[in-house]
Write a protein that holds these residues in place. Sequence first.
Motif, PDB file in Angstrom:
ATOM      1  N   ASP A   1       1.352  -1.178  -0.168  1.00 49.11           N
ATOM      2  CA  ASP A   1       0.079   0.199   0.260  1.00 49.11           C
ATOM      3  C   ASP A   1       1.284   1.046   0.074  1.00 49.11           C
ATOM      4  OD1 ASP A   1      -1.307   2.166   0.871  1.00 49.11           O
ATOM      5  OD2 ASP A   1      -2.995   1.231   1.773  1.00 49.11           O
ATOM      6  N   ILE A   2       1.289   2.088  -1.241  1.00 54.26           N
ATOM      7  CA  ILE A   2       1.726   2.977  -1.474  1.00 54.26           C
ATOM      8  C   ILE A   2       1.890   3.668  -0.272  1.00 54.26           C
ATOM      9  CG2 ILE A   2       2.400   5.154  -3.031  1.00 54.26           C
ATOM     10  CD1 ILE A   2       2.717   2.627  -5.262  1.00 54.26           C
TER      11      ILE A   2
ATOM     12  N   LEU B   1      16.172   6.517  10.440  1.00 53.72           N
ATOM     13  CA  LEU B   1      16.213   6.817   8.783  1.00 53.72           C
ATOM     14  C   LEU B   1      16.735   5.654   7.948  1.00 53.72           C
ATOM     15  CD1 LEU B   1      19.122   9.470   8.966  1.00 53.72           C
ATOM     16  CD2 LEU B   1      16.758   9.931   8.663  1.00 53.72           C
ATOM     17  N   PRO B   2      17.459   4.816   8.709  1.00 48.43           N
ATOM     18  CA  PRO B   2      17.526   3.734   8.015  1.00 48.43           C
ATOM     19  C   PRO B   2      15.866   3.390   7.620  1.00 48.43           C
ATOM     20  CG  PRO B   2      19.552   3.393   9.997  1.00 48.43           C
ATOM     21  CD  PRO B   2      18.468   4.794  10.002  1.00 48.43           C
ATOM     22  N   ASP B   3      14.696   2.808   8.557  1.00 47.81           N
ATOM     23  CA  ASP B   3      13.964   2.914   8.332  1.00 47.81           C
ATOM     24  C   ASP B   3      13.095   3.128   7.591  1.00 47.81           C
ATOM     25  OD1 ASP B   3      13.883   0.700  10.035  1.00 47.81           O
ATOM     26  OD2 ASP B   3      13.108   1.596  12.118  1.00 47.81           O
ATOM     27  N   ALA B   4      13.065   4.983   7.550  1.00 51.10           N
ATOM     28  CA  ALA B   4      12.828   5.600   6.315  1.00 51.10           C
ATOM     29  C   ALA B   4      13.016   5.654   4.675  1.00 51.10           C
ATOM     30  CB  ALA B   4      13.114   7.023   6.752  1.00 51.10           C
ATOM     31  N   GLU B   5      14.605   4.862   4.777  1.00 55.76           N
ATOM     32  CA  GLU B   5      14.963   4.609   3.647  1.00 55.76           C
ATOM     33  C   GLU B   5      14.507   3.415   3.076  1.00 55.76           C
ATOM     34  OE1 GLU B   5      19.854   4.834   1.432  1.00 55.76           O
ATOM     35  OE2 GLU B   5      19.182   3.432   3.551  1.00 55.76           O
ATOM     36  N   LYS B   6      13.426   2.751   3.678  1.00 59.57           N
ATOM     37  CA  LYS B   6      13.449   1.218   3.604  1.00 59.57           C
ATOM     38  C   LYS B   6      12.562   1.062   3.357  1.00 59.57           C
ATOM     39  CE  LYS B   6      12.199  -3.013   4.997  1.00 59.57           C
ATOM     40  NZ  LYS B   6      11.886  -4.003   6.680  1.00 59.57           N
TER      41      LYS B   6
ATOM     42  N   ILE C   1       8.893   2.030  -2.129  1.00 58.84           N
ATOM     43  CA  ILE C   1       8.108   3.032  -2.577  1.00 58.84           C
ATOM     44  C   ILE C   1       8.352   2.934  -3.969  1.00 58.84           C
ATOM     45  CG2 ILE C   1       6.165   4.964  -3.011  1.00 58.84           C
ATOM     46  CD1 ILE C   1       5.685   5.346  -0.161  1.00 58.84           C
ATOM     47  N   ASN C   2       9.546   3.548  -4.089  1.00 59.34           N
ATOM     48  CA  ASN C   2      10.541   3.712  -5.318  1.00 59.34           C
ATOM     49  C   ASN C   2      10.289   3.186  -6.135  1.00 59.34           C
ATOM     50  OD1 ASN C   2      11.510   5.072  -7.187  1.00 59.34           O
ATOM     51  ND2 ASN C   2      13.710   4.579  -6.792  1.00 59.34           N
ATOM     52  N   THR C   3      10.503   1.310  -5.886  1.00 60.35           N
ATOM     53  CA  THR C   3      10.079   0.088  -6.868  1.00 60.35           C
ATOM     54  C   THR C   3       8.268  -0.389  -7.323  1.00 60.35           C
ATOM     55  OG1 THR C   3      11.466  -1.172  -4.846  1.00 60.35           O
ATOM     56  CG2 THR C   3      10.764  -2.620  -6.426  1.00 60.35           C
TER      57      THR C   3
ATOM     58  N   ASN D   1      10.435   6.581 -10.372  1.00 59.96           N
ATOM     59  CA  ASN D   1      10.213   8.004 -11.012  1.00 59.96           C
ATOM     60  C   ASN D   1       9.496   9.034 -10.019  1.00 59.96           C
ATOM     61  OD1 ASN D   1      12.073   7.253 -13.114  1.00 59.96           O
ATOM     62  ND2 ASN D   1      10.839   7.033 -14.239  1.00 59.96           N
ATOM     63  N   SER D   2       9.355   8.509  -8.785  1.00 63.16           N
ATOM     64  CA  SER D   2       8.636  10.066  -7.940  1.00 63.16           C
ATOM     65  C   SER D   2       9.357  10.633  -7.940  1.00 63.16           C
ATOM     66  CB  SER D   2       7.421   8.877  -7.000  1.00 63.16           C
ATOM     67  OG  SER D   2       7.588   9.897  -5.983  1.00 63.16           O
ATOM     68  N   LEU D   3       9.118  12.023  -7.841  1.00 68.17           N
ATOM     69  CA  LEU D   3       9.968  13.238  -7.345  1.00 68.17           C
ATOM     70  C   LEU D   3      10.039  13.238  -6.232  1.00 68.17           C
ATOM     71  CD1 LEU D   3       9.385  15.837 -10.010  1.00 68.17           C
ATOM     72  CD2 LEU D   3      11.288  14.087  -9.863  1.00 68.17           C
ATOM     73  N   PRO D   4       8.869  13.445  -5.618  1.00 69.63           N
ATOM     74  CA  PRO D   4       9.118  13.590  -3.888  1.00 69.63           C
ATOM     75  C   PRO D   4       9.894  12.837  -2.953  1.00 69.63           C
ATOM     76  CG  PRO D   4       6.578  13.750  -4.280  1.00 69.63           C
ATOM     77  CD  PRO D   4       7.762  13.129  -5.788  1.00 69.63           C
ATOM     78  N   VAL D   5       9.555  11.217  -3.655  1.00 68.92           N
ATOM     79  CA  VAL D   5      10.095  10.108  -3.366  1.00 68.92           C
ATOM     80  C   VAL D   5      11.795  10.365  -3.346  1.00 68.92           C
ATOM     81  CG1 VAL D   5      10.248   7.469  -3.403  1.00 68.92           C
ATOM     82  CG2 VAL D   5       8.154   8.098  -3.476  1.00 68.92           C
TER      83      VAL D   5
END
Length: 386
Positions: free
Chosen positions: A56-57, A73-78, A83-85, A89-93
Amino acid sequence: MMRNWLPFLFVLLFCKSLTAQTVSIDKEKLLEYYQSQRYAEAAQYLQSIYPSDTQDIKALGQMAYCNMMSGKLPDAEKNYLQINTLQPNSLPVLFSLTNINTRRGNNAKARSYLAQIISIDSTNFNAYKQLAGLTDSSGLKLAYLKKANVLNATDADVAYDLATAYRNDKQYEPAYNVLKIAIAADTGNFILQQTLLPMANQLGKYKEVIAVGEKLLQNDADANVMKDVGKAYFFLKNYQKCLSLYKVLEDAGTVNEAIVYYMTLSYRELKNYEMALVYAKKTIDEGISTNTTAYYGTLAGIYEEKKQFANALTAYKRGLTFSSSNSIYYRMGLLYDLSLKQAKNALTYYNLYLKGKPDPEKDKEQIVYVKARIEALTNPKEAVTK
């Protein structure tokens, strides 16, 4: 065979859809977490609601945001990578991934995300602005800042950085023009106005420097502003006004070689030759680094290592013209004594070393050695007998 799988697959998809629909979020509770900035608790709450493999994006975006705001930050990056996968190409992401990696000091990775953003949107101002701050190359930095400035000429941060880069490259007119545009958009920006002054001075716009600088001085008696305004007054031949500003800096102990030089010239133009002499001497003193003697000592030591003793002596003596140095007296004594075998000169510098009152504790071994060598050189026969 495939037909036998179809009912099972339908049931599986239906159950998954049903599960997604039955996720219930207490919106008031989540809003309370947001409003009180308890982002870590908000992230934990969302993770307790959604399965770890959720696709669920919207949910992933909420978790990513909360984790980033709470410093996880590690959890946020994950989360953002998930989402990026799912939605490339989502600019906010991509910007969020840039931010995370910048905060973690991984500039190379941050630059790679910004490069992706530019490949998607070649006119993205923020991407160029951030790239300028993440590069160590002065050439690339200038290129990124120029591109960002073209896209948004009124952004104060970019204007300041670009003007500074131009100034460092001695491109004063482009720097001045960049600042003028940004100042026109924000006439109350004192930082930009202060940055403008040295550029305007370089371009001979002395009246503008005074007009802008005097207004700035009403807000804050900044030393750099006084320096620029004083210089402008000097070139407009208002020597008394130049001196009045620079005297304030002198009383505050913030003068440098350039300031006392202009004070010297101002006194000379006012035919106050006595004060001109005083400040001419001060200019010379300011132009000499307190480390100059040590630098010559280092140079002489290198000559000694290369067995270039004449050059070493020249460098040592040159260093002594700036200030006396016990270290140099000691080194010259050794050079005359051991390398050049000139006892008389060695004694001269050994004695100068002792007269310089070396530290009895710190320099104990050197003092003992010098005294022994003085005794040996003064009474060579007795030294041989002993």
